[in-house]
Design a protein around this motif. Sequence first.
Motif, PDB file in Angstrom:
ATOM      1  N   ASP A 126      11.838  -5.097  -5.884  1.00 55.75           N
ATOM      2  CA  ASP A 126      10.727  -4.536  -6.794  1.00 55.75           C
ATOM      3  C   ASP A 126      10.454  -3.059  -6.032  1.00 55.75           C
ATOM      4  N   ALA A 127      10.617  -2.076  -6.999  1.00 53.84           N
ATOM      5  CA  ALA A 127      10.469  -0.587  -6.631  1.00 53.84           C
ATOM      6  C   ALA A 127       9.094  -0.395  -5.940  1.00 53.84           C
ATOM      7  N   GLU A 128       8.165  -0.781  -6.540  1.00 52.54           N
ATOM      8  CA  GLU A 128       6.630  -0.357  -6.180  1.00 52.54           C
ATOM      9  C   GLU A 128       6.487  -1.004  -4.673  1.00 52.54           C
ATOM     10  N   ALA A 129       6.806  -2.242  -4.439  1.00 50.60           N
ATOM     11  CA  ALA A 129       6.758  -2.759  -3.109  1.00 50.60           C
ATOM     12  C   ALA A 129       7.313  -2.233  -2.075  1.00 50.60           C
ATOM     13  N   VAL A 130       8.397  -1.652  -2.537  1.00 45.27           N
ATOM     14  CA  VAL A 130       8.883  -0.890  -1.581  1.00 45.27           C
ATOM     15  C   VAL A 130       8.590   0.721  -1.025  1.00 45.27           C
ATOM     16  N   LEU A 131       8.187   1.411  -2.257  1.00 45.20           N
ATOM     17  CA  LEU A 131       7.520   2.705  -2.269  1.00 45.20           C
ATOM     18  C   LEU A 131       6.233   2.815  -1.675  1.00 45.20           C
ATOM     19  N   LEU A 132       5.501   1.829  -1.671  1.00 43.20           N
ATOM     20  CA  LEU A 132       4.124   1.610  -1.088  1.00 43.20           C
ATOM     21  C   LEU A 132       4.101   2.219   0.552  1.00 43.20           C
ATOM     22  N   ALA A 133       5.385   1.712   1.054  1.00 43.43           N
ATOM     23  CA  ALA A 133       5.486   1.962   2.552  1.00 43.43           C
ATOM     24  C   ALA A 133       5.542   3.491   2.907  1.00 43.43           C
ATOM     25  N   GLY A 134       5.881   4.412   2.075  1.00 44.91           N
ATOM     26  CA  GLY A 134       5.841   5.577   2.311  1.00 44.91           C
ATOM     27  C   GLY A 134       5.253   6.748   1.290  1.00 44.91           C
ATOM     28  N   PHE A 135       4.863   6.250   0.385  1.00 41.46           N
ATOM     29  CA  PHE A 135       4.084   7.235  -0.682  1.00 41.46           C
ATOM     30  C   PHE A 135       2.750   6.417  -1.273  1.00 41.46           C
ATOM     31  N   ALA A 136       2.123   5.387  -0.613  1.00 47.86           N
ATOM     32  CA  ALA A 136       0.919   5.117  -1.058  1.00 47.86           C
ATOM     33  C   ALA A 136      -0.064   6.168  -1.089  1.00 47.86           C
ATOM     34  N   ARG A 137      -0.914   6.181  -1.991  1.00 42.42           N
ATOM     35  CA  ARG A 137      -2.177   7.144  -2.221  1.00 42.42           C
ATOM     36  C   ARG A 137      -3.308   6.452  -1.177  1.00 42.42           C
ATOM     37  N   SER A 138      -4.063   7.417  -0.607  1.00 41.30           N
ATOM     38  CA  SER A 138      -5.442   6.869   0.226  1.00 41.30           C
ATOM     39  C   SER A 138      -6.277   6.112  -0.625  1.00 41.30           C
ATOM     40  N   GLY A 139      -6.879   5.303  -0.161  1.00 40.49           N
ATOM     41  CA  GLY A 139      -8.198   4.500  -0.787  1.00 40.49           C
ATOM     42  C   GLY A 139      -8.239   3.290  -0.328  1.00 40.49           C
ATOM     43  N   PRO A 140      -9.038   2.679  -0.724  1.00 40.26           N
ATOM     44  CA  PRO A 140      -9.496   1.163  -0.312  1.00 40.26           C
ATOM     45  C   PRO A 140      -8.301   0.191  -0.544  1.00 40.26           C
ATOM     46  N   ARG A 141      -7.681   0.426  -1.670  1.00 43.72           N
ATOM     47  CA  ARG A 141      -6.576  -0.188  -2.127  1.00 43.72           C
ATOM     48  C   ARG A 141      -5.525   0.619  -2.184  1.00 43.72           C
ATOM     49  N   PRO A 142      -4.377   0.673  -1.390  1.00 42.24           N
ATOM     50  CA  PRO A 142      -3.142   1.374  -1.652  1.00 42.24           C
ATOM     51  C   PRO A 142      -2.625   1.076  -2.917  1.00 42.24           C
ATOM     52  N   SER A 143      -1.958   2.355  -3.668  1.00 37.91           N
ATOM     53  CA  SER A 143      -1.333   2.286  -4.829  1.00 37.91           C
ATOM     54  C   SER A 143      -0.486   3.579  -5.067  1.00 37.91           C
ATOM     55  N   LEU A 144       0.233   3.476  -5.846  1.00 40.45           N
ATOM     56  CA  LEU A 144       1.085   4.664  -6.233  1.00 40.45           C
ATOM     57  C   LEU A 144       0.573   5.279  -7.616  1.00 40.45           C
TER      58      LEU A 144
END
Length: 465
Positions: free
Chosen positions: A162-180
């Motif tokens: 799953d692309a989102e599960a991978v990309l979170l490690a390098g591109f997650a936006r700051s906030g209480p809940r990391p997201s793209l």
Amino acid sequence: MSASAEEVLDRLSTKAPVRINSTAALVTDTNKAAAAIDRQRARKQDDKEPSPRKPELGPLRDTDRQDLVSTPWNLLGIFARATTLARQGRGRGLAEHWQGLKYCQALATGPSGHMALTDEGQSPELSYRAMQARELGRAFGLAVAERTVRNRFPDHMVSTLDAEAVLLAGFARSGPRPSLGARPRPDFFIEAWRPGEPSRVFVVTVNGNHQKATRRTAKADRSAFKQLVRGSERAEHFHLAEWNTTPCLLMSTELLAPDGTTVNALQAPGEGLLPARPTTGRGSADAVLSERNLAYAGAVKVPADGHRERIQDGFLIPRKELGWYGQLLARTEAAGQLAFAGAGTDIAQYLTDKQGHKHYKQQTFAGSSSVRDARHKIGPTVYVGTNQVFRLNRIRVEAFSGIAEELYDLLVKGQVEAYRDRTYELRDTYPTSTTAPLWGPVSFGDDGTVMALRVLPTQDTEESS
């Protein structure tokens, strides 16, 4: 009259061809749909430039365009394996772990002899039609994409993530809940790998629709063509090392096509090469991975081609981080394999905080998560995993998903490189049948995974043969 549970299980294990549409005409029609989308956007926002799309789109190669022959259960198995870590690494609930089970009665061989939606599949509640199109579209599209990659690299293993599960490690936006956030992105990555050698990475987008297109349906109104256009836009937002070096596969599934479910498929070329990893030390997949904070805005430089150089937003993995990205794929795949077997807290060791490490580290209440508490011998292999019991037309049915016990033990111990070595050695030893003794439909993976279904025996035992 509804089919009996036995009839449903028999349909799930019956092979049928799935039509593949991948021609030069499809490229032309997709380009026409893209031009119509650009005109529509221009009318709404005059100052906005057209969205960048993947260049050099073309049809699949000759052998990749042939009908895909599969069972409905194997398609649902492919979907289940690929989406175990969806929802930002938080998909632990039973409803998400077994999201493919709701389609047990949706697929069968149609009047044309090709796979199609059953009467039950054609009449989902209106609120679920979009979900069905999205999820079954992924099942069909991923099956075609995986076969395409295997055809090109027949001596490699193929892993879908799953692309989102991978990309979170390098591109997650700051906030209480990391997201793209709402950033456009591909749906999946497919890695073709062999121990000790460089890997190949493909970007994949998959969609589905319920449109009943006719000859009178304009190209600009065809859902499949519009989905391929938007898939091209999402694929263009991911690059390895530099612009346009990563191959992509774009899929749009027409569930109600006249001659049976049809997958419309396009590709774009690229090398997608990742460096070979050392088997030990900080660069190996056994090492704990650190997160990155990679740039997204203005990250991709598009070389001048008769015009000045252009800068666009995108998920770019810089060349110096390709080794890190390879580790990330291997460790995320390991987490997905354990999640498929319901491994619980053991999954956490392979995920960063932004991918959901803390969530998997926590104990959860029984009944709200999938737990590794089942063990079955199917053929010569002992599989460990998790099960779910549900009712199919009043009959109690058991679904089991798991992984070969030998491979599971290596992953629990954190030995990813040894796991990959052993997985590659065993790849040709697993059954390829669609059923197994004491089971109904079975989906065997060459990676040692299995997903099986059966009417629940009166006397259930811990281990059956």
